[in-house]
Design an enzyme around this catalytic site. Structure first.
Site, short mmCIF file in Angstrom:
data_model
loop_
_atom_site.label_atom_id
_atom_site.label_comp_id
_atom_site.label_asym_id
_atom_site.label_seq_id
_atom_site.Cartn_x
_atom_site.Cartn_y
_atom_site.Cartn_z
N TYR A 56 -4.00 2.56 -2.91
CA TYR A 56 -4.92 3.23 -2.00
C TYR A 56 -4.16 3.83 -0.80
O TYR A 56 -4.40 4.98 -0.38
CB TYR A 56 -5.95 2.21 -1.54
CG TYR A 56 -7.13 2.73 -0.77
CD1 TYR A 56 -8.00 3.67 -1.32
CD2 TYR A 56 -7.42 2.24 0.50
CE1 TYR A 56 -9.11 4.12 -0.62
CE2 TYR A 56 -8.52 2.69 1.20
CZ TYR A 56 -9.36 3.62 0.64
OH TYR A 56 -10.47 4.07 1.33
N CYS A 71 -1.29 -4.29 9.24
CA CYS A 71 -1.26 -5.64 9.81
C CYS A 71 -1.06 -6.66 8.69
O CYS A 71 -1.64 -7.73 8.70
CB CYS A 71 -2.53 -5.94 10.60
SG CYS A 71 -4.05 -5.75 9.64
N PRO A 83 -11.84 1.30 14.85
CA PRO A 83 -12.84 1.46 15.92
C PRO A 83 -12.41 2.34 17.09
O PRO A 83 -13.12 2.45 18.08
CB PRO A 83 -13.06 0.03 16.38
CG PRO A 83 -11.73 -0.62 16.18
CD PRO A 83 -11.18 -0.02 14.91
N GLY A 84 -11.21 2.96 17.00
CA GLY A 84 -10.83 3.94 17.99
C GLY A 84 -9.71 3.56 18.92
O GLY A 84 -9.39 4.31 19.85
N GLY A 85 -9.08 2.40 18.69
CA GLY A 85 -8.02 1.96 19.59
C GLY A 85 -6.85 2.93 19.67
O GLY A 85 -6.43 3.32 20.76
N ASP A 111 -13.93 10.66 3.95
CA ASP A 111 -12.80 10.00 3.29
C ASP A 111 -11.57 10.89 3.44
O ASP A 111 -11.41 11.88 2.73
CB ASP A 111 -13.13 9.75 1.82
CG ASP A 111 -12.08 8.92 1.11
OD1 ASP A 111 -10.93 8.85 1.60
OD2 ASP A 111 -12.39 8.35 0.05
N LYS A 170 -18.91 3.67 10.92
CA LYS A 170 -17.59 3.50 11.52
C LYS A 170 -17.34 4.56 12.59
O LYS A 170 -16.76 4.26 13.66
CB LYS A 170 -16.51 3.57 10.43
CG LYS A 170 -16.36 2.29 9.62
CD LYS A 170 -15.28 2.45 8.57
CE LYS A 170 -14.91 1.11 7.94
NZ LYS A 170 -14.18 0.22 8.85
#
Length: 382
Positions: free
Chosen positions: A296, A319, A200-202, A249, A226
């Site tokens: 991936y 994470c 989300p841009g953090g 992508d 997104k």
């Protein structure tokens, strides 16, 4: 199977795995916030939060980081019969004091507006009590909106998104490990930076902030919704300076964009099994999920190697906790792609440096620093 996932965790934690699982079921005591230092100072944010009754403190090691402490755990009332059944993400949010919103509700008893209702995860974890903001008959006619106001929960945290500093774009809720990831990357003014998993841009916003808006950033994520979230967050913070956001992508960015050997720094924060996220009320991932994620994740590293200049740096972060998605992926980048594993500025006392085969990495461990589980590695294109 759960046992397969536990075996993967045992490869890292050995006899401490059961303690790890127990610690993951609770949130860290600190809830972190990044101060937007292009608009304000840490001291001004702390003062304004104090005026609104929220006590925040400066982090000891990351200059732009402040935190509030969770209260709890609290005992929940046992005499409430009716329930909202919610997904795991929603349960974790309510567990920490958030209100209940429609998207996370899976089932509901027959409920009247204004009634006290317990909130239970789909796996049976009782996490809080809300006052119903709509009846169950209304609930299933809508797909968004407030469903219940949090009355009590296992833990309690200030509602950051209701504070004036949040509304004015002076802060951004972000975990400390994510902030450290950008500090490890150490982008410079004038750098061309590619964020391959930007929403989300953090981290994208942190790069803008860190370079005072004087870097150039290409922010990719895989679909338009997104990217719209990313744009909204950056615009609110005023951190959309020199950011080109592209719904695409990024595994194929080296094929479809004129970027090969032109980028100074690359951020790779790929989808993962999220096993380090806290609170984690249940383990719903499988070994197949972990293996698929690892394959991936490697594809983003291929792109990063192609688009980086010689001497350019990529930071890889997740994470999650498994060797397969962390050290083994980075080892692949060294053995198969030609990256060099490099040591980072490890002044951060809550980070553990780890060695694996031919690479070095850094882990935040839930057990010894009350942090989420998180992995970071730095790679250089020779």
């Amino acid at each position: 199977m759960l046992e397969d996932v536990l075996n993967e965790l045992r490869r890292v934690y050995g006899s401490l795995t059961q303690r790890l699982v127990e610690s993951l079921a609770t949130p860290p005591r600190r809830l972190y916030i990044r101060v937007n230092t292009l608009r304000t100072t840490v001291e001004e944010v702390l003062e304004e939060m104090e005026k609104e009754g929220v006590r925040a403190r400066k982090d000891e090691e990351v200059d732009e980081a402040v935190y509030v402490e969770l209260e709890g755990p609290f005992k929940l009332p046992g005499d409430i019969d009716k329930a909202f059944i919610v997904d795991e993400k929603t349960a974790a949010s309510v567990m920490m004091g958030s209100n209940l919103y429609r998207p996370g509700v899976l089932k509901a008893d027959s409920i009247r507006r204004g009634e006290l209702v317990k909130v239970v995860s789909k796996h049976g974890f009782y996490v809080g009590v809300v006052e119903a903001a709509m009846s169950s008959s209304e609930l299933f006619r809508v797909n968004k909106g407030l469903i219940g106001v949090n009355i009590t929960s296992v833990y309690r945290a200030p509602k950051i998104n209701e504070l004036s500093v949040y509304r004015k774009g002076l802060i951004y809720p972000q975990g400390l490990p994510a902030m450290v990831t950008t500090l490890f990357l150490n982008p410079r003014e004038g750098d061309l930076v590619a964020d391959l998993n930007a929403s989300p841009g953090g981290k994208t916003g942190h790069v803008v902030q860190y370079t005072k808006g004087k870097s150039r950033i290409i922010a990719f994520d895989r679909n338009t919704p997104k990217i719209e979230v990313l744009k909204t967050n950056l615009e609110k913070l005023g951190l959309n300076i020199n950011v080109l956001a592209i719904p695409y992508d990024s595994r194929y960015a080296h094929l479809d964009f004129n970027l090969n050997e032109k980028v100074n720094k690359v951020l790779i924060d790929p989808p993962c099994s999220n096993l380090g996220v806290r609170p984690k009320l249940t383990f719903d991932k499988t070994l197949t999920d972990i293996l698929n994620n690892a394959n991936y994740q490697k594809q983003f590293l291929k792109t990063a190697y192609s688009i980086l200049k010689k001497g350019g740096i990529a930071v890889y972060s997740t994470c999650t906790l498994t060797l397969r998605e962390n050290e083994e992926v980075v080892s692949y980048a060294v053995k198969e792609l030609g990256f060099e594993s490099v040591e980072a500025d490890s002044r951060f006392s809550r980070l553990d440096k780890v060695y694996f085969e031919d690479i070095v990495g850094y882990r935040f461990h839930p057990l010894n620093s009350d942090m989420p589980g998180y992995f970071i590695a730095l790679l250089k294109k020779p």
